[in-house]
Motif scaffolding. Sequence first.
Motif, PDB file in Angstrom:
ATOM      1  N   UNK A 133      40.080  48.843  39.673  1.00 38.75           N
ATOM      2  CA  UNK A 133      40.351  48.174  38.402  1.00 38.75           C
ATOM      3  C   UNK A 133      41.852  48.282  38.115  1.00 38.75           C
ATOM      4  N   UNK A 134      42.467  47.175  37.738  1.00 36.32           N
ATOM      5  CA  UNK A 134      43.905  47.178  37.534  1.00 36.32           C
ATOM      6  C   UNK A 134      44.683  46.904  38.798  1.00 36.32           C
ATOM      7  N   UNK A 135      43.983  46.725  39.923  1.00 37.65           N
ATOM      8  CA  UNK A 135      44.515  46.265  41.210  1.00 37.65           C
ATOM      9  C   UNK A 135      45.229  47.316  42.034  1.00 37.65           C
ATOM     10  N   UNK A 136      45.974  48.220  41.405  1.00 33.86           N
ATOM     11  CA  UNK A 136      46.588  49.311  42.149  1.00 33.86           C
ATOM     12  C   UNK A 136      47.679  48.902  43.118  1.00 33.86           C
ATOM     13  N   UNK A 137      48.318  47.763  42.867  1.00 35.65           N
ATOM     14  CA  UNK A 137      49.418  47.367  43.749  1.00 35.65           C
ATOM     15  C   UNK A 137      50.662  48.193  43.434  1.00 35.65           C
ATOM     16  N   UNK A 138      51.594  48.217  44.375  1.00 42.61           N
ATOM     17  CA  UNK A 138      52.839  48.946  44.213  1.00 42.61           C
ATOM     18  C   UNK A 138      53.911  47.950  43.768  1.00 42.61           C
ATOM     19  N   UNK A 139      54.164  47.919  42.458  1.00 40.30           N
ATOM     20  CA  UNK A 139      54.979  46.867  41.872  1.00 40.30           C
ATOM     21  C   UNK A 139      56.415  46.848  42.326  1.00 40.30           C
ATOM     22  N   UNK A 191      51.957  36.773  39.306  1.00 40.15           N
ATOM     23  CA  UNK A 191      51.004  36.574  38.210  1.00 40.15           C
ATOM     24  C   UNK A 191      49.805  37.475  38.421  1.00 40.15           C
ATOM     25  N   UNK A 192      48.961  37.595  37.382  1.00 37.09           N
ATOM     26  CA  UNK A 192      47.768  38.430  37.503  1.00 37.09           C
ATOM     27  C   UNK A 192      46.862  37.980  38.631  1.00 37.09           C
ATOM     28  N   UNK A 193      46.687  36.675  38.773  1.00 34.63           N
ATOM     29  CA  UNK A 193      45.843  36.157  39.847  1.00 34.63           C
ATOM     30  C   UNK A 193      46.419  36.428  41.214  1.00 34.63           C
ATOM     31  N   UNK A 194      47.739  36.281  41.346  1.00 31.14           N
ATOM     32  CA  UNK A 194      48.389  36.567  42.621  1.00 31.14           C
ATOM     33  C   UNK A 194      48.300  38.042  42.970  1.00 31.14           C
ATOM     34  N   UNK A 213      45.865  42.489  46.139  1.00 25.44           N
ATOM     35  CA  UNK A 213      45.052  43.702  46.217  1.00 25.44           C
ATOM     36  C   UNK A 213      43.867  43.522  47.166  1.00 25.44           C
ATOM     37  N   UNK A 214      43.223  42.366  47.097  1.00 28.22           N
ATOM     38  CA  UNK A 214      42.082  42.102  47.983  1.00 28.22           C
ATOM     39  C   UNK A 214      42.552  41.956  49.425  1.00 28.22           C
ATOM     40  N   UNK A 227      41.087  31.028  37.882  1.00 31.86           N
ATOM     41  CA  UNK A 227      41.342  32.055  38.885  1.00 31.86           C
ATOM     42  C   UNK A 227      40.124  32.932  39.084  1.00 31.86           C
ATOM     43  N   UNK A 228      39.386  33.209  38.005  1.00 31.24           N
ATOM     44  CA  UNK A 228      38.143  33.981  38.137  1.00 31.24           C
ATOM     45  C   UNK A 228      37.163  33.269  39.054  1.00 31.24           C
TER      46      UNK A 228
END
Length: 239
Positions: A82-88, A135-138, A143-144, A168-169
């Motif tokens: 949850x929240x994607x966990x990417x390294x910004x 963006x949030x979708x990107x 993350x996926x 996007x959902x």
Amino acid sequence: MLTVRDLSVRYGAIQAVRGIDLDIANGEIVALIGANGAGKTTVARAIAGLLPYQGTIAFEKDTLRPNSAERNLRRGIALVPEGRGILGSMSVEENLLMGLYTRADKAQGLSDLAAMLERFPILGERRHVLANLLSGGEQQMLAIARALLSKPRLLLLDEPSLGLAPKMTAAVFQMIQELRREGLTVLLVEQKARQTLKIADRAYLMETGRVVTSGPAEALIGDPVVSETFLGGRVTNAG
């Protein structure tokens, strides 16, 4: 593929999950739904090996150990948190390279990364852009894609539609179905209960740390009691 028996998790004095039983067969999309605070994320994190727990979690007949996230990832269990966990502060490409961390076949991994950039063209176009500028979708796609590069056999998706626009959902849910058609097994934790049940094979519905009902997703959608309790206002606001 995955068997969970009598799973209990505590955060100090708070018992977040109480005696959960859960099964996921190879090739299924299994949904875990319920109101905010029901314990869904805790279950996903325990399976991923990120938490201490009591009870038994077995993956492909191999009993897992608590707090063994890297070992579980190497065995084929990948979590998109949850929240994607990417390294910004890292680029898109650098984030994707993190998905190859546990793989020994580095040359094939780089080939897979190139294929992933083709599968997600926007990531290919923005491969040198810092991840926090997406963006949030990107970011969700990133993350996926990063999780897929670890070559999982079981993908845990925790609230993948969180904060995304409807278009996007829909794209994310379509992607999940495509992954299942390609042979990937998915545990889907989601706040959009009705939409989730439409693509899931089976579902578990949670309240206050317990599973209160489970069954084929199609049957749960049509159950009037389930529809009133879980597919109304409470679940659409779930987390």
